[in-house]
Design a protein around this motif. Sequence first.
Motif, PDB file in Angstrom:
ATOM      1  N   ILE A 235       0.863  -1.184   0.000  1.00 54.90           N
ATOM      2  CA  ILE A 235       0.000   0.000   0.000  1.00 54.90           C
ATOM      3  C   ILE A 235       0.899   1.234   0.000  1.00 54.90           C
ATOM      4  O   ILE A 235       1.772   1.361   0.853  1.00 54.90           O
ATOM      5  N   PRO A 237       2.777   4.796   0.454  1.00 54.54           N
ATOM      6  CA  PRO A 237       2.890   5.679   1.621  1.00 54.54           C
ATOM      7  C   PRO A 237       1.768   6.724   1.654  1.00 54.54           C
ATOM      8  O   PRO A 237       1.186   6.973   2.702  1.00 54.54           O
ATOM      9  N   ARG A 238       1.479   7.306   0.494  1.00 54.12           N
ATOM     10  CA  ARG A 238       0.425   8.302   0.373  1.00 54.12           C
ATOM     11  C   ARG A 238      -0.876   7.845   1.038  1.00 54.12           C
ATOM     12  O   ARG A 238      -1.579   8.624   1.675  1.00 54.12           O
ATOM     13  N   ILE A 239      -1.194   6.562   0.902  1.00 51.57           N
ATOM     14  CA  ILE A 239      -2.423   6.020   1.466  1.00 51.57           C
ATOM     15  C   ILE A 239      -2.189   5.553   2.903  1.00 51.57           C
ATOM     16  O   ILE A 239      -2.959   5.861   3.802  1.00 51.57           O
ATOM     17  N   SER A 240      -1.115   4.801   3.116  1.00 49.67           N
ATOM     18  CA  SER A 240      -0.934   4.165   4.425  1.00 49.67           C
ATOM     19  C   SER A 240      -0.699   5.201   5.512  1.00 49.67           C
ATOM     20  O   SER A 240      -0.905   4.932   6.696  1.00 49.67           O
ATOM     21  N   ARG A 241      -0.255   6.372   5.093  1.00 48.87           N
ATOM     22  CA  ARG A 241      -0.012   7.441   6.059  1.00 48.87           C
ATOM     23  C   ARG A 241      -1.230   7.692   6.950  1.00 48.87           C
ATOM     24  O   ARG A 241      -1.101   8.034   8.106  1.00 48.87           O
ATOM     25  N   SER A 242      -2.413   7.510   6.387  1.00 47.78           N
ATOM     26  CA  SER A 242      -3.605   7.806   7.181  1.00 47.78           C
ATOM     27  C   SER A 242      -4.604   6.644   7.190  1.00 47.78           C
ATOM     28  O   SER A 242      -5.752   6.812   7.567  1.00 47.78           O
ATOM     29  N   LEU A 243      -4.154   5.472   6.793  1.00 41.85           N
ATOM     30  CA  LEU A 243      -5.070   4.336   6.698  1.00 41.85           C
ATOM     31  C   LEU A 243      -5.288   3.664   8.049  1.00 41.85           C
ATOM     32  O   LEU A 243      -4.345   3.330   8.744  1.00 41.85           O
ATOM     33  N   GLU A 244      -6.555   3.465   8.415  1.00 43.55           N
ATOM     34  CA  GLU A 244      -6.848   2.722   9.639  1.00 43.55           C
ATOM     35  C   GLU A 244      -7.112   1.284   9.237  1.00 43.55           C
ATOM     36  O   GLU A 244      -8.029   0.999   8.490  1.00 43.55           O
ATOM     37  N   LEU A 245      -6.310   0.378   9.711  1.00 42.62           N
ATOM     38  CA  LEU A 245      -6.359  -0.997   9.226  1.00 42.62           C
ATOM     39  C   LEU A 245      -5.737  -1.879  10.290  1.00 42.62           C
ATOM     40  O   LEU A 245      -4.634  -1.608  10.753  1.00 42.62           O
TER      41      LEU A 245
ATOM     42  N   ARG B 174      -9.274   6.630  -2.061  1.00 36.61           N
ATOM     43  CA  ARG B 174     -10.241   6.318  -1.013  1.00 36.61           C
ATOM     44  C   ARG B 174     -11.536   7.090  -1.137  1.00 36.61           C
ATOM     45  O   ARG B 174     -12.481   6.829  -0.412  1.00 36.61           O
TER      46      ARG B 174
ATOM     47  N   PRO C 237       0.651   0.205   9.264  1.00 36.00           N
ATOM     48  CA  PRO C 237       0.745   1.657   9.157  1.00 36.00           C
ATOM     49  C   PRO C 237       0.543   2.354  10.507  1.00 36.00           C
ATOM     50  O   PRO C 237       1.290   3.261  10.855  1.00 36.00           O
ATOM     51  N   ARG C 241       3.774   4.572  11.339  1.00 35.89           N
ATOM     52  CA  ARG C 241       3.579   6.000  11.229  1.00 35.89           C
ATOM     53  C   ARG C 241       4.480   6.771  12.197  1.00 35.89           C
ATOM     54  O   ARG C 241       4.924   7.857  11.913  1.00 35.89           O
TER      55      ARG C 241
END
Lengths: 357, 357, 357
Positions: A235, A237-245, B174, C237, C241
């Motif tokens: 995934i 970085p652009r996405i994972s930076r704020s992804l809750e998972l 997203r 992440p 982070r």
Amino acid sequence: MSSQWILKEEIDEILDCYDQANLKIATIGSHSALQISKGARDENFKSLAICSEAVSWFYEQFDFIDEVISVRNYKDILKKRFQEELIQDNCILIPHGSFVEYVGAEAILTKLKVPCFGNRITLEWESDREKEMSWFEEARIKVPKVFKKPEEIDRLAIVKFFGAKGGKGYFLVRNKDEFYEMKKFIKKANSYLIQEYVIGTRFYPHYFYSKILDRLELLGMDIRYESNVDALGRIPPRISRSLELRESYSITGNIPVVARESLLPKILEIGYNLLNASRKLFSFGIIGPFCIEMICTEHLELVCFEISSRIVAGTNFYMDGSPYSSLYFDEPMSCGRRICREINLALSSGRLKEVIF
Amino acid sequence: MSSQWILKEEIDEILDCYDQANLKIATIGSHSALQISKGARDENFKSLAICSEAVSWFYEQFDFIDEVISVRNYKDILKKRFQEELIQDNCILIPHGSFVEYVGAEAILTKLKVPCFGNRITLEWESDREKEMSWFEEARIKVPKVFKKPEEIDRLAIVKFFGAKGGKGYFLVRNKDEFYEMKKFIKKANSYLIQEYVIGTRFYPHYFYSKILDRLELLGMDIRYESNVDALGRIPPRISRSLELRESYSITGNIPVVARESLLPKILEIGYNLLNASRKLFSFGIIGPFCIEMICTEHLELVCFEISSRIVAGTNFYMDGSPYSSLYFDEPMSCGRRICREINLALSSGRLKEVIF
Amino acid sequence: MSSQWILKEEIDEILDCYDQANLKIATIGSHSALQISKGARDENFKSLAICSEAVSWFYEQFDFIDEVISVRNYKDILKKRFQEELIQDNCILIPHGSFVEYVGAEAILTKLKVPCFGNRITLEWESDREKEMSWFEEARIKVPKVFKKPEEIDRLAIVKFFGAKGGKGYFLVRNKDEFYEMKKFIKKANSYLIQEYVIGTRFYPHYFYSKILDRLELLGMDIRYESNVDALGRIPPRISRSLELRESYSITGNIPVVARESLLPKILEIGYNLLNASRKLFSFGIIGPFCIEMICTEHLELVCFEISSRIVAGTNFYMDGSPYSSLYFDEPMSCGRRICREINLALSSGRLKEVIF
């Protein structure tokens, strides 16, 4: 009552009645049953797969499986009549990961009178986390630090819930606050293990201790392919930076690997240490295949975190032999076939009882 | 005019004129041509590689390729004279991914009169995304949710631009804002597919449907090795935290893998479902090799996102057989060789026309 | 004095005294010694493993190793008496990565009079980073941009400290500030290389240049499995982070891979270019196995960053042959065996001196 273990002598007596010229290799249709059954054929045994009704058709496809029996529930194997039939048929059971999970280590130890390859006592030791820890300790094998309570967590740690199967219900935390935050998501959250999370490459070496040849072989090595943790790195970085998972560790497959050759003596030494400790801790010690799950740190230190004292599914890539098995054998030698070969070696030297319990 | 498909009868007539004792296996020198050509030799056929001038030298190195023909443009294959020569030479073409890409599915269906292994109609169905979706639907195979317009996006989604080849021009978003933000970077951005991005481990099982033996075989399995997404996870958090970098999915290679054995019946079932659906949707259905790209979630659910209804490049690791091929064959059996073996099986039972179109 | 190289003529004279019917293949017990020794047996040579006392027991296990000699220090090999014994015994040494590291490239060039397979001059060129760069340049092979000083860094870059072994002491930076920040953590930080960090999939193709057959073979391919960078992507992440963690690149193992077939001509061409350049730059050029470490970008461009001009450890997965080796040989052909096969081919055509220095 249920805690009364079957004695080795009982199995020996049953084995005495076996027609040793007509042994049949039997296992549950799952996990590593294909290589076990194919190994049986390659070593001139008959093979039997005990399957749930849903998957019988799958195992029936293969020529090397002589017989498929359908059961509604794997625990049917424990029924008196079923056991008698298996014994009548000169069956030797090969316990694998799913076998132990479906039938239960305790039931195997207390109720299953069909002769099994290897030492069934090991199943007690691999499935009890405290026993496993004392085994590592006796073997002086390096393990991750254990935190006795959430308040002790002072670094990256993995929390493993005991009810969790196959890596579900595991998660990472760095302190007690994160622990309590994550704990909310787990239903049966009463009992858990908090271990230091060691960062490094993962190796799952496939050992085989041959009682007959008295040698410890390295038959292969794999990396577990886990969902979803092995998908996280893809995934961006652009996405994972704020992804809750939430991470999970469901084992979905295996990827082959080799370790650098200078690690092999260490890996084999760890195997020998575990083998020797097993002999001190319980009768007969390890016989046959086992695996020690380990992490290799950036300092090339090997840290071990789990024992599987029976054939592991990571051997499935090596259906036709592995880079390492070719060091010992001039023919394709899967772990399943190696088990059957050991039975053959035991038979021809009149030592069958030494590898069966 | 261009939409007029070549009839099966036309190919059959051409095949009637073939000297069946002297068939030649021909393909384009790329993708999986090495295993196809080597398979041809192993199965006692002559082999021919049609190559661009730039790579002829590469294919000429190998003993198992009997003949290399250089072309300026792969579409030269469509020229009348070229086709006549291939037919004169008793050639059977093996379409692979690059073959289909270079010559074009439509040209193969409407202009290529040289007999091909398998059912060329499948190429229409794998290359048209809407047809592919209806195929999945007919087969009742679980697929990721499709968002009809950017405004519908309510979770992590992958946007695939139709012009994009081999994973370039794919990106993750997203919500609609991220969609329009990313869209700026794509040149020909008129037509696209927005699909839920399912997080999990990836499996690319290599199926082979044998018309002659009427069985579906699992010949292998791989993971695609994609640039740059498979490199992202190695960038340390310290850097990736603020790194601006667009993901891309160019296929660069393949890594071998096995799935846990309990997934194999499900994987084979999905294959059978696709096979059965193909027979309902179009004449003859799938014949020979195909692949269903799938994700395994943490709940061990398999979600499918693409069909390749011909040999896939992921089979290239198994030039000498795979863990799974050894379950069916006692000799090294690549997918390329399996194709040639099927031709041999068809020949010896007088059923060649059933596997050629 | 120490800079006086051993002449090819000296080795030739020693070789003249060898009993060619009784050659013994010798190497240091580490790195790729198992496949080399097994290859020796497969090609009907005797084999000798020179081991540290700590690992002799490991190598003594294997039937295909005829003799194990224990040494306190690998540099003992350089002692006059030790060398005389190896020569007396008709030994041909096979230098591998650990061999070169333990004995030292300079010592091999100036002090080791035992005949070695291949061209020992290449060891000088692979171990000197400036020579390596000029080699790439002569071969017109694309390499990552080099930044002469920290102030020049204008994109993601990797800093490699010269003292660093096997990937330790490497780190990523994006500008001079990050460079000086990270530099604090390195002890011997006087000498370093700053290279553009090219993001893409990694391929380590195993080449073999056969002097006797005058052809460049592709024997296999792998991906290095490095601790801890290959573990970073598995950290969720949520944690990464804010995780402070330094990357490291210790090589711990190897994962098998194949490249898409359309890349193979390019990969082989790069190999030929390096081979041809080697002949211009130094006597005899490359002989035998070598590896060019490369990145494949999302545009399918191959960027090369290192040369290993001897057998690499990534070949260890292919102990029993690889997908690619099966294109050239109908028998299992590891890189170690290929070396021994080359010696056999040289012997039978009276050209042994051409492959030994």
